[in-house]
Design an enzyme around this catalytic site. Structure first.
Site: not given
Length: 420
Positions: A47, A50-51, A120, A127
């Site tokens: 994940h 992906e960011h 990020e 998140e």
């Protein structure tokens, strides 16, 4: 509409479906690398990667990545699941080459700039915090964890905060080297697309990649268990899961039809009994999800702490009752709902594009819609009743509870009620 599939010499696959009359297309690269491919110390890195794809490449800054497709009215996004990571776009027909250029750039050329990694990292920690503050989100992570304890399939996709805080540039690069080979990638496109152009462009952008032998993830084994977290919330959140077929098992259609009849809509048993007749909840549903070799049939509802024991027992009673009195009209309705949902969804090029990628990943080909519909139509009432009966005999289940759940029956008590 015709599906075309081509494989480059290094194993990279291109699948497309032209949809006449459309002025737009969806296109993306799906990578067979998700949460289940991570080692424990890597949990959350798929994940994170992906960011980072959007945070700058050798050819574009993060701002340029954000602007380039929006300048032509397009859309760019990505997601990570337990089995795949996807990078995809929706654009007008003339901009398909541009979309492919951007997607190939973010997949193949991320710079993993040190400053952007820290930025990020903060975004992902936010998140995670947001997920923790969303009860009907985080409860499914807990349900997954107790369904597949101490396994990659049971770990959260976002990863724990302590892991996210520790990931380095080298960790990201190592995961790419380990799993982002051409044989693990699928370029899928649907809508106003030219397959020959896609193959030519894919050869130019991906054809040079050397093949790698990515490690096969460990098989998932559904074991079950209970997770209960008491907190002063307005609602008690209740989830219950049983093992269901994986997506390579033909019985998946039986499990999907059963879940529709049990809790798939307003006419379903759970909705009618728990909400319409008893007024125990606002929302209740059942769904069947699948991985390669295993799956889960899940029930979810939110209710008051006082009503939770009644709701949990009612859910068990409906499963038990369904093994004995599942009717032909219920199964016919569920079959129709499943087919209609699939066919309506595939009117969208984005949904069709994703289906192409998933089917190639699962089967190495794209079954026709007629073939899929025939498999759904082959599910009989006896098969659905038998599936329910097998659930009643099950010795393994999983349950997650969150909120004012002190008075909820434990899982052993519910399983004893199911077997009675």
């Amino acid at each position: 509409m015709s599906v075309q599939l081509h494989t480059l010499s290094n194993g990279f696959r291109i699948v497309s479906e032209d949809m006449p009359g459309l002025q737009s297309a969806s296109i993306g690269v799906w990578v067979n690398a998700g949460g289940r491919h991570e080692r424990p110390e890597q949990n959350g890195i798929a994940h994170f990667l992906e960011h980072m794809a959007f945070k700058g490449t050798k050819n574009r800054t993060a701002l340029e990545i954000a602007e380039v497709l929006e300048d032509v009215g397009g859309y760019l996004n990505a997601y990570t699941s337990r089995e795949m990571t996807a990078y995809y776009a929706r654009v007008l027909a003339d901009d398909v080459p541009l979309a492919l250029d951007v997607i190939s750039d973010i997949v193949l050329n991320p710079t993993f700039d040190a400053h952007e990694i820290e930025v990020e990292r903060g975004v992902i920690l936010q998140e995670i915090g947001q997920a923790m503050d969303t009860p009907d989100d985080i409860i499914f992570d807990w349900l997954q964890a107790v369904s597949y304890p101490e396994q990659a399939l049971g770990r959260t996709i976002l990863g724990p905060s302590e892991r996210v805080r520790s990931f380095s540039r080298a960790d990201l690069s190592d995961f790419v080297a380990e799993y982002y080979g051409p044989g693990q990638m699928i370029l899928a496109a649907a809508g106003a697309v030219d397959h020959d152009m896609l193959v030519k462009e894919a050869e130019r952008r991906f054809g040079h990649l050397p093949a790698i032998r990515a490690k096969t993830p460990d098989l998932g084994v559904f074991k079950g268990g209970e997770h209960r977290r008491v907190k002063a919330l307005e609602q008690a959140h209740f989830t219950l899961a049983f093992e269901a077929p994986g997506y390579r098992d033909d019985a998946i259609y039986t499990s999907q039809i059963y879940s529709m009849a049990l809790g798939g809509g307003m006419s379903s048993r759970l909705f009618q009994e728990a909400r319409e007749k008893k007024g125990l909840c606002y929302s209740i549903y059942a769904q069947a999800g699948a991985f390669a070799e295993t799956g889960m049939l899940t029930i979810y509802s939110g209710t008051s702490g006082d009503d939770l024991p009644h709701l949990a027992e009612l859910s068990i009673d409906e499963i038990r009752r369904s093994a004995n009195d599942m009717s032909e009209p219920e199964v016919a309705r569920a079959r129709t709902q499943l087919k209609a949902g699939m066919l309506m969804g595939l009117e969208s090029p984005s949904s069709r594009c994703e289906r192409l990628a998933r089917m190639v990943s699962i089967w190495g080909r794209v079954p026709t819609l007629e073939e899929t519909v025939a498999r759904i139509d082959a599910v009989t009432t006896d098969l659905v009743s038998g599936f329910a009966a097998d659930m009643c005999k099950s010795t393994r289940a999983a349950m997650a509870l969150y909120g004012p759940v002190d008075n909820a029956p434990d899982l052993d008590a519910l399983m004893a009620r199911l077997a009675a």
